[in-house]
Design an enzyme around this catalytic site. Structure first.
Site, short mmCIF file in Angstrom:
data_model
loop_
_atom_site.label_atom_id
_atom_site.label_comp_id
_atom_site.label_asym_id
_atom_site.label_seq_id
_atom_site.Cartn_x
_atom_site.Cartn_y
_atom_site.Cartn_z
N LYS A 190 0.83 -1.22 0.00
CA LYS A 190 0.00 0.00 0.00
C LYS A 190 0.86 1.26 0.00
CE LYS A 190 -1.61 1.70 3.89
NZ LYS A 190 -1.71 3.02 4.49
N ASN A 191 1.81 1.32 0.91
CA ASN A 191 2.52 2.59 1.07
C ASN A 191 3.51 2.87 -0.06
OD1 ASN A 191 0.98 3.22 3.25
ND2 ASN A 191 2.47 2.51 4.77
N ARG A 226 -3.86 10.11 4.01
CA ARG A 226 -2.60 10.76 4.33
C ARG A 226 -1.78 11.04 3.07
NH1 ARG A 226 -0.89 13.67 8.06
NH2 ARG A 226 1.36 13.73 8.12
N CYS A 255 -4.90 8.02 9.25
CA CYS A 255 -5.15 7.42 10.56
C CYS A 255 -4.81 8.41 11.67
CB CYS A 255 -4.32 6.16 10.72
SG CYS A 255 -5.02 4.76 9.86
N ARG A 283 1.19 14.15 13.40
CA ARG A 283 1.55 13.98 12.00
C ARG A 283 1.77 15.30 11.23
NH1 ARG A 283 -1.47 8.86 9.58
NH2 ARG A 283 0.55 8.57 8.63
N PRO A 284 2.72 16.11 11.68
CA PRO A 284 3.02 17.35 10.96
C PRO A 284 3.65 17.07 9.59
CG PRO A 284 4.67 16.97 12.65
CD PRO A 284 3.63 15.89 12.80
N ILE A 285 3.67 18.09 8.71
CA ILE A 285 4.34 17.92 7.41
C ILE A 285 5.44 18.98 7.22
CG2 ILE A 285 2.46 16.69 6.25
CD1 ILE A 285 1.83 19.38 4.80
N ASP A 286 5.97 19.45 8.35
CA ASP A 286 6.98 20.51 8.27
C ASP A 286 8.22 20.08 7.47
OD1 ASP A 286 7.14 18.80 10.68
OD2 ASP A 286 9.05 19.83 11.00
N GLN A 287 8.59 18.80 7.53
CA GLN A 287 9.79 18.37 6.81
C GLN A 287 9.57 18.33 5.30
OE1 GLN A 287 12.80 18.06 8.43
NE2 GLN A 287 11.48 18.88 10.03
N ASP A 304 4.01 0.18 12.18
CA ASP A 304 2.78 -0.39 11.61
C ASP A 304 2.54 -1.84 12.04
OD1 ASP A 304 2.35 2.01 10.38
OD2 ASP A 304 2.94 1.36 8.38
N ILE A 344 7.63 6.20 17.22
CA ILE A 344 7.38 6.97 15.98
C ILE A 344 6.17 7.90 16.14
CG2 ILE A 344 7.01 6.86 13.47
CD1 ILE A 344 9.63 5.48 14.28
N ARG A 404 -8.93 0.13 4.35
CA ARG A 404 -7.98 1.07 3.73
C ARG A 404 -6.68 0.39 3.35
NH1 ARG A 404 -6.86 6.15 7.20
NH2 ARG A 404 -5.32 6.15 5.55
C1 EPZ Z 1 4.12 6.60 6.65
O1 EPZ Z 1 3.46 7.69 7.27
C2 EPZ Z 1 3.07 5.53 6.44
N1 EPZ Z 1 2.01 6.08 5.63
C3 EPZ Z 1 2.54 5.08 7.79
O2 EPZ Z 1 1.69 3.98 7.55
C4 EPZ Z 1 3.70 4.60 8.67
O3 EPZ Z 1 3.20 4.35 9.97
C5 EPZ Z 1 4.76 5.68 8.77
O4 EPZ Z 1 5.17 6.08 7.44
C6 EPZ Z 1 6.01 5.22 9.51
O5 EPZ Z 1 6.56 4.09 8.90
C7 EPZ Z 1 2.14 6.15 4.32
O6 EPZ Z 1 3.14 5.75 3.75
C8 EPZ Z 1 1.00 6.71 3.56
P1 EPZ Z 1 6.54 9.58 8.72
P2 EPZ Z 1 4.15 9.10 7.30
O7 EPZ Z 1 6.59 10.87 7.99
O8 EPZ Z 1 4.93 9.29 6.06
C9 EPZ Z 1 7.23 12.84 12.18
C10 EPZ Z 1 -0.20 2.65 7.75
O9 EPZ Z 1 -0.78 2.09 8.70
N2 EPZ Z 1 7.19 13.84 11.11
O10 EPZ Z 1 7.60 8.57 8.48
O11 EPZ Z 1 3.11 10.09 7.64
C11 EPZ Z 1 5.89 12.16 12.38
O12 EPZ Z 1 5.06 12.93 13.21
C12 EPZ Z 1 0.30 4.07 7.91
O13 EPZ Z 1 -0.04 2.11 6.65
C13 EPZ Z 1 7.46 15.16 11.40
O14 EPZ Z 1 7.73 15.53 12.55
O15 EPZ Z 1 5.13 8.92 8.53
C14 EPZ Z 1 6.30 10.85 12.99
O16 EPZ Z 1 6.53 11.04 14.36
C15 EPZ Z 1 -0.03 4.66 9.23
N3 EPZ Z 1 7.45 16.09 10.38
C16 EPZ Z 1 7.62 10.54 12.30
O17 EPZ Z 1 8.08 11.79 11.77
C17 EPZ Z 1 7.17 15.75 9.09
O18 EPZ Z 1 7.17 16.61 8.23
C18 EPZ Z 1 7.55 9.54 11.16
O19 EPZ Z 1 6.50 9.90 10.28
C19 EPZ Z 1 6.91 14.39 8.80
C20 EPZ Z 1 6.92 13.45 9.82
#
Ligand code: EPZ
Length: 430
Positions: A22-23, A93, A117, A122-126, A305, A327, A397
Site C-alpha cells: 500500500k505505502n 494521508r 489514521c 503527523r506534521p508535514i513541516d519536513q 505499523d 514513531i 484502507r
Molecule cells: C508513513 O506515514 C506511512 N504512511 C505510515 O503507515 C507509517 O506508519 C509511517 O510512514 C512510519 O513508517 C504512508 O506511507 C501513507 P513519517 P508518514 O513521515 O509518512 C514525524 C499505515 O498504517 N514527522 O515517516 O506520515 C511524524 O510525526 C500508515 O499504513 C514530522 O515531525 O510517517 C512521525 O513522528 C499509518 N514532520 C515521524 O516523523 C514531518 O514533516 C515519522 O513519520 C513528517 C513526519
C-alpha cells in the site's frame, strides 16, 4: 453498519498470497503524474486508499484505465488543473504526495491538507522544508497546501526527523529540478526504494534509496514505464502474527523475506519457528509464546505499523513484556478494546507494559485505525467465543480481501451489515 463477525479459537493453517505494498503504491500512483506518457502499474493493491488516489487523479483530468483488478494504466496528458481537493482525498494521508509530484513536474500544486489514521499529530513541516529548500514557495490557505516555484534548483537537504512521507515527497519534487539534490537523514523503508526504482524506470536519476543519503540528478523529462509494486511487508507481517496468536502454521507467499527480518526475529524470540524460502516465509507457533521487549523504529527496525499486532501477541505471552512506540505519540488507543477482551496492559506515555494472560474472550469492539483494527481482528481470531468489530472501513484502507484471506486459512470470519446477517453467522457457526 458493516462489521466483521468472528468466532475465535481456530488455529490459522495454510498459505496466503500477499498483495502489493500500500505505502509504495500511494507514492507510485502520485509519481505517475510526472509524465505525459502512459504508465502501467502492476501488483497494485485494490484498497480504499488506492481507490481514493485514483479518484483524485481522475478529478483533475488524468486518464485512469483499469486493465484488471491489480493493473492500471495512467496517462497524465490532459491535466485540467493542479488543485486536488475532492472529499475522498481529504481522508487519506498520502494526498500529500501530489504536492511533490505536481510541484516537481508542473511547478505548482494545491492539495487538501492530509487526513489519514489518527495516530498522532503527523506534521508535514519536513515536506515543506524540503520544497522550500528546492526553491518553492509553500503556504496554507483555505485548507489547502499551496506550493509553487518559478524554478526548482537542486540543493542539500537534511531532514530533521526520519520521515517516510517527507523522503518520498522531496525525492519526487527533486527529480526534475535543475542540478543535484542530496537528501540526508532519509528514511530507508522498502517502499522508498520502490518509489525510487519506479522514478528511475521513468528516466529519473536517483541513487542511494534504501540508505540514509539519497542523491538525485535532475532530468528534464520523464517517460512512460511498466512497473510492478513490491509485496506489502505489513500485510505479510500481520498474517505472520495472526499465525502466532492463533497457534497456527501459516506461509505468507509472494513476499521479500529480507523486508520481514525484524518481524521474523521477534516471532522467533517469542517462541515461533520461522522458515524462509526465496519468496515465502512460514510461521509455525507450536510452543507457548513467551515475553519480550520491543521498540518501534524506522526501517530496518521493528515497524510502527506492526506495533498493535505484536502487542496482541505479547498479551497472550507468558511473562511481562514492554512495547515502546517511538514513531507516533498516540498509537495505543486500541489497548482499551483489547483490555475488554481480557488483556492485562497498562499504557504509560509511549510505553505499554503487558502482563500476558492465558486467553482472550470475544467482545464487541471498534477498530480505532487501520493497523490496530487488523490487530484486533487477530485478537478476536485467537479469542474464545464470538466478537464483532466495528469501523472496518479503516481496515479496508489497507487490507485487500482480509476476511476472505483469513477464511482460506480456516478462520471463522464474515463481513455482516445487518443484525439479521449477524444472527445468521451465529447460527451457522453453532
Ligand atoms: C508513513 O506515514 C506511512 N504512511 C505510515 O503507515 C507509517 O506508519 C509511517 O510512514 C512510519 O513508517 C504512508 O506511507 C501513507 P513519517 P508518514 O513521515 O509518512 C514525524 C499505515 O498504517 N514527522 O515517516 O506520515 C511524524 O510525526 C500508515 O499504513 C514530522 O515531525 O510517517 C512521525 O513522528 C499509518 N514532520 C515521524 O516523523 C514531518 O514533516 C515519522 O513519520 C513528517 C513526519
Amino acid at each position: 453498519m458493516e462489521q466483521y463477525a468472528i468466532k475465535g479459537g481456530n488455529p490459522l493453517v495454510g498459505e496466503v498470497e500477499i498483495g502489493g505494498a500500500k505505502n509504495a503504491a500511494l507514492g507510485i500512483l502520485a509519481a505517475a503524474v510526472m509524465t505525459e506518457e502512459t504508465v502501467t502499474i502492476e501488483n497494485l493493491p485494490d484498497l480504499r486508499d488506492t481507490a481514493a488516489m485514483l479518484q483524485a487523479m481522475e478529478s483533475i483530468g488524468i486518464k485512469v484505465e483499469r486493465v484488471n483488478r491489480h493493473t492500471v494504466k495512467i496517462t497524465a496528458k490532459s491535466i485540467r488543473d493542479l488543485v486536488i481537493e475532492e472529499d475522498s482525498i481529504k481522508k487519506i494521508r498520502a494526498s500529500y504526495y501530489f504536492l511533490g509530484a505536481l510541484l516537481g513536474k508542473y511547478r505548482r500544486a494545491e492539495v487538501a491538507l492530509p487526513g489519514g489514521c489518527n495516530i498522532g499529530l503527523r506534521p508535514i513541516d519536513q515536506h515543506i522544508k524540503g520544497f522550500r529548500a528546492l526553491g518553492a514557495d509553500v503556504r496554507i490557505e483555505r485548507g489547502l497546501v499551496i506550493t509553487e516555484a518559478q524554478q526548482l534548483k537542486g540543493t542539500h537537504i537534511y531532514l530533521d526527523v526520519v520521515s517516510v512521507g517527507a523522503t518520498i515527497n522531496v525525492m519526487m519534487a527533486a527529480v526534475m529540478a535543475e542540478g543535484k539534490t542530496i537528501i540526508e537523514n532519509a528514511a530507508k523503508e522498502p517502499h522508498i526504494v520502490d518509489v525510487a526504482n519506479f522514478l528511475n524506470s521513468m528516466g529519473a536519476n536517483v541513487k542511494g534509496a534504501g540508505t540514509d543519503v539519497i542523491r538525485i540528478k535532475g532530468v528534464s523529462k520523464l517517460h512512460g514505464t511498466e512497473y510492478a509494486i513490491i509485496p506489502d511487508q505489513i500485510e505479510a507481517g500481520t498474517f505472520m502474527f495472526a499465525a502466532a496468536v492463533t497457534k497456527g502454521d501459516v506461509t505468507v507467499k509472494n513476499v521479500i523475506p529480507k523486508h520481514l527480518e525484524s518481524i521474523s526475529a521477534k516471532l522467533m524470540e517469542i517462541g515461533c519457528e520461522v522458515e524462509e524460502s526465496d519468496d515465502a516465509v512460514r510461521v509455525v507457533a507450536a510452543k507457548p509464546l513467551t515475553h519480550t521487549h520491543v521498540k518501534t523504529l524506522p526501517y530496518p527496525g521493528f515497524p510502527t505499523d506492526m506495533q498493535p499486532q505484536i502487542t496482541v501477541a505479547l498479551g497472550l505471552s507468558k511473562g511481562t513484556s514492554i512495547v515502546t512506540e517511538s514513531i507516533f505519540e498516540n498509537r495505543f488507543k486500541y489497548v482499551d478494546e483489547l483490555t475488554r477482551m481480557g488483556a492485562n496492559i497498562k499504557v504509560e506515555g509511549n510505553t505499554a507494559i503487558i502482563d500476558g494472560v492465558s486467553k482472550y474472550t470475544g467482545a464487541s469492539i471498534t477498530a480505532p485505525d487501520l493497523r490496530a483494527g487488523a490487530a484486533l481482528v487477530t485478537a478476536a481470531l485467537a479469542a474464545e467465543g464470538i466478537s464483532t468489530i466495528d469501523d472496518i472501513k479503516f481496515i479496508e484502507r489497507g487490507y485487500e480481501d482480509f476476511p476472505q484471506k483469513l477464511q482460506s486459512l480456516g478462520a471463522q470470519i464474515e463481513k455482516v451489515s445487518t443484525d439479521r446477517e449477524l444472527q445468521k453467522f451465529r447460527l451457522k457457526i453453532g
